[in-house]
Design a protein around this motif. Structure first.
Motif, short mmCIF file in Angstrom:
data_model
loop_
_atom_site.label_atom_id
_atom_site.label_comp_id
_atom_site.label_asym_id
_atom_site.label_seq_id
_atom_site.Cartn_x
_atom_site.Cartn_y
_atom_site.Cartn_z
N GLU A 43 0.83 -1.20 0.00
CA GLU A 43 0.00 0.00 0.00
C GLU A 43 0.87 1.26 0.00
OE1 GLU A 43 -2.26 -0.78 3.52
OE2 GLU A 43 -3.59 -2.21 2.51
N LEU A 44 1.96 1.22 0.76
CA LEU A 44 2.88 2.37 0.80
C LEU A 44 3.63 2.54 -0.52
CD1 LEU A 44 4.29 2.06 4.42
CD2 LEU A 44 2.56 3.67 3.58
N ASP A 45 3.81 1.44 -1.26
CA ASP A 45 4.41 1.54 -2.60
C ASP A 45 3.60 2.51 -3.46
OD1 ASP A 45 6.63 -0.17 -2.37
OD2 ASP A 45 5.49 -1.93 -3.04
N ALA A 46 2.28 2.45 -3.33
CA ALA A 46 1.43 3.34 -4.11
C ALA A 46 1.63 4.80 -3.69
CB ALA A 46 -0.05 2.94 -3.96
N VAL A 47 1.82 5.03 -2.40
CA VAL A 47 2.09 6.38 -1.91
C VAL A 47 3.40 6.89 -2.51
CG1 VAL A 47 2.58 7.79 0.14
CG2 VAL A 47 0.80 6.02 0.23
N ILE A 48 4.44 6.07 -2.44
CA ILE A 48 5.76 6.44 -2.97
C ILE A 48 5.69 6.62 -4.48
CG2 ILE A 48 8.13 5.61 -3.31
CD1 ILE A 48 7.66 6.55 -0.47
N ASP A 49 4.96 5.75 -5.17
CA ASP A 49 4.82 5.89 -6.63
C ASP A 49 4.19 7.23 -6.99
OD1 ASP A 49 5.92 3.37 -7.00
OD2 ASP A 49 3.99 2.38 -7.38
N GLY A 50 3.21 7.66 -6.22
CA GLY A 50 2.58 8.96 -6.47
C GLY A 50 3.56 10.10 -6.28
N VAL A 51 4.40 10.00 -5.27
CA VAL A 51 5.41 11.03 -5.03
C VAL A 51 6.42 11.05 -6.18
CG1 VAL A 51 7.32 11.74 -3.53
CG2 VAL A 51 5.13 11.03 -2.53
N GLN A 52 6.84 9.86 -6.62
CA GLN A 52 7.78 9.79 -7.74
C GLN A 52 7.19 10.47 -8.97
OE1 GLN A 52 10.92 8.40 -6.88
NE2 GLN A 52 9.72 8.46 -5.01
N GLU A 53 5.92 10.19 -9.22
CA GLU A 53 5.26 10.78 -10.39
C GLU A 53 5.19 12.29 -10.27
OE1 GLU A 53 3.80 11.29 -14.00
OE2 GLU A 53 4.53 9.36 -13.25
N ALA A 54 4.81 12.78 -9.11
CA ALA A 54 4.72 14.23 -8.91
C ALA A 54 6.09 14.89 -9.02
CB ALA A 54 4.09 14.53 -7.54
N PHE A 55 7.11 14.27 -8.43
CA PHE A 55 8.44 14.84 -8.45
C PHE A 55 9.01 14.90 -9.87
CE2 PHE A 55 13.12 14.16 -8.04
CZ PHE A 55 13.43 15.41 -7.51
N LEU A 56 8.80 13.84 -10.63
CA LEU A 56 9.38 13.76 -11.97
C LEU A 56 8.45 14.28 -13.07
CD1 LEU A 56 11.04 10.25 -11.62
CD2 LEU A 56 12.17 12.49 -11.50
N ALA A 57 7.28 14.78 -12.71
CA ALA A 57 6.29 15.22 -13.69
C ALA A 57 6.82 16.18 -14.76
CB ALA A 57 5.08 15.84 -12.99
N PRO A 58 7.72 17.11 -14.43
CA PRO A 58 8.20 18.03 -15.47
C PRO A 58 9.08 17.37 -16.53
CG PRO A 58 8.59 18.93 -13.27
CD PRO A 58 8.18 17.51 -13.09
N LEU A 59 9.50 16.13 -16.31
CA LEU A 59 10.44 15.48 -17.24
C LEU A 59 9.74 14.49 -18.16
CD1 LEU A 59 13.32 14.63 -14.71
CD2 LEU A 59 13.03 16.69 -16.10
N THR A 60 10.28 14.34 -19.36
CA THR A 60 9.79 13.32 -20.29
C THR A 60 10.29 11.96 -19.79
OG1 THR A 60 11.78 13.35 -21.67
CG2 THR A 60 10.01 14.96 -22.22
N PRO A 61 9.73 10.86 -20.31
CA PRO A 61 10.24 9.54 -19.91
C PRO A 61 11.75 9.38 -20.15
CG PRO A 61 8.11 9.29 -20.96
CD PRO A 61 8.51 10.74 -21.12
N ALA A 62 12.25 9.86 -21.26
CA ALA A 62 13.69 9.76 -21.53
C ALA A 62 14.49 10.61 -20.54
CB ALA A 62 14.00 10.19 -22.96
N GLN A 63 14.01 11.80 -20.21
CA GLN A 63 14.68 12.65 -19.24
C GLN A 63 14.67 12.02 -17.85
OE1 GLN A 63 12.34 16.18 -19.95
NE2 GLN A 63 14.04 17.20 -21.03
#
Length: 156
Positions: free
Chosen positions: A116-136
């Motif tokens: 369940e916490l993996d989902a919390v961390i995954d959301g943070v990763q997505e928010a943190f890296l949102a400005p970057l493209t997949p390659a970036q």
């Protein structure tokens, strides 16, 4: 004291410094993690996640080894385990070979909560890296890992 920096409020000589940018990233990700765990962490924090992840991956170990392997101070490990154990997420049992040593084991409920916490961390990763493209994102992670693995006395 938490200070939010806008690049317009930052002296130009700092903007070109990698160390300044890393400190800004750290502050941003710390805010994201704190908010996500406050909302969806059910009273747990990122250090609880780190302990559960270590136990799930490497198996039962002493509290001292858990601290060394996760980079968390031994007294902080003891405190965090004191929060995880009453929730049924870990167990601590005496080590038969060493009277004063406790062996920590993740429970089935702990494995479930870790997922369940993996989902919390995954959301943070997505928010943190949102400005970057997949390659970036891939390049950023590669470069960040490279810098993190560099010995402290190595200027290369």
């Amino acid at each position: 004291m938490t200070v939010h920096h806008d690049s317009a409020d930052t002296p130009a000589r700092l903007e070109a410094r990698a160390t300044w940018q890393v400190s800004r990233m750290h502050a941003r990700v710390s805010r994201l993690l704190a908010a996500a765990f406050e909302t969806d962490g059910a009273g747990l924090r990122s250090y609880h996640y780190r302990l559960l992840a270590a136990l799930e991956q490497w198996g039962a170990m002493s509290q001292a080894d858990l601290g060394r392997r996760t980079g968390i101070d031994r007294s902080d490990v003891t405190g965090a385990l004191g929060e995880l154990e009453p929730r049924g997420l870990v167990t601590r049992t005496p080590d038969p070979g060493h009277k004063r040593r406790k062996i920590v084991t993740i429970t089935p409920d702990g494995v479930t909560r870790l997922g369940e916490l993996d989902a919390v961390i995954d959301g943070v990763q997505e928010a943190f890296l949102a400005p970057l493209t997949p390659a970036q994102r891939r390049e950023f992670l590669h470069l960040a890992a490279r810098l993190a693995e560099c010995p402290p006395d190595d200027g290369a």
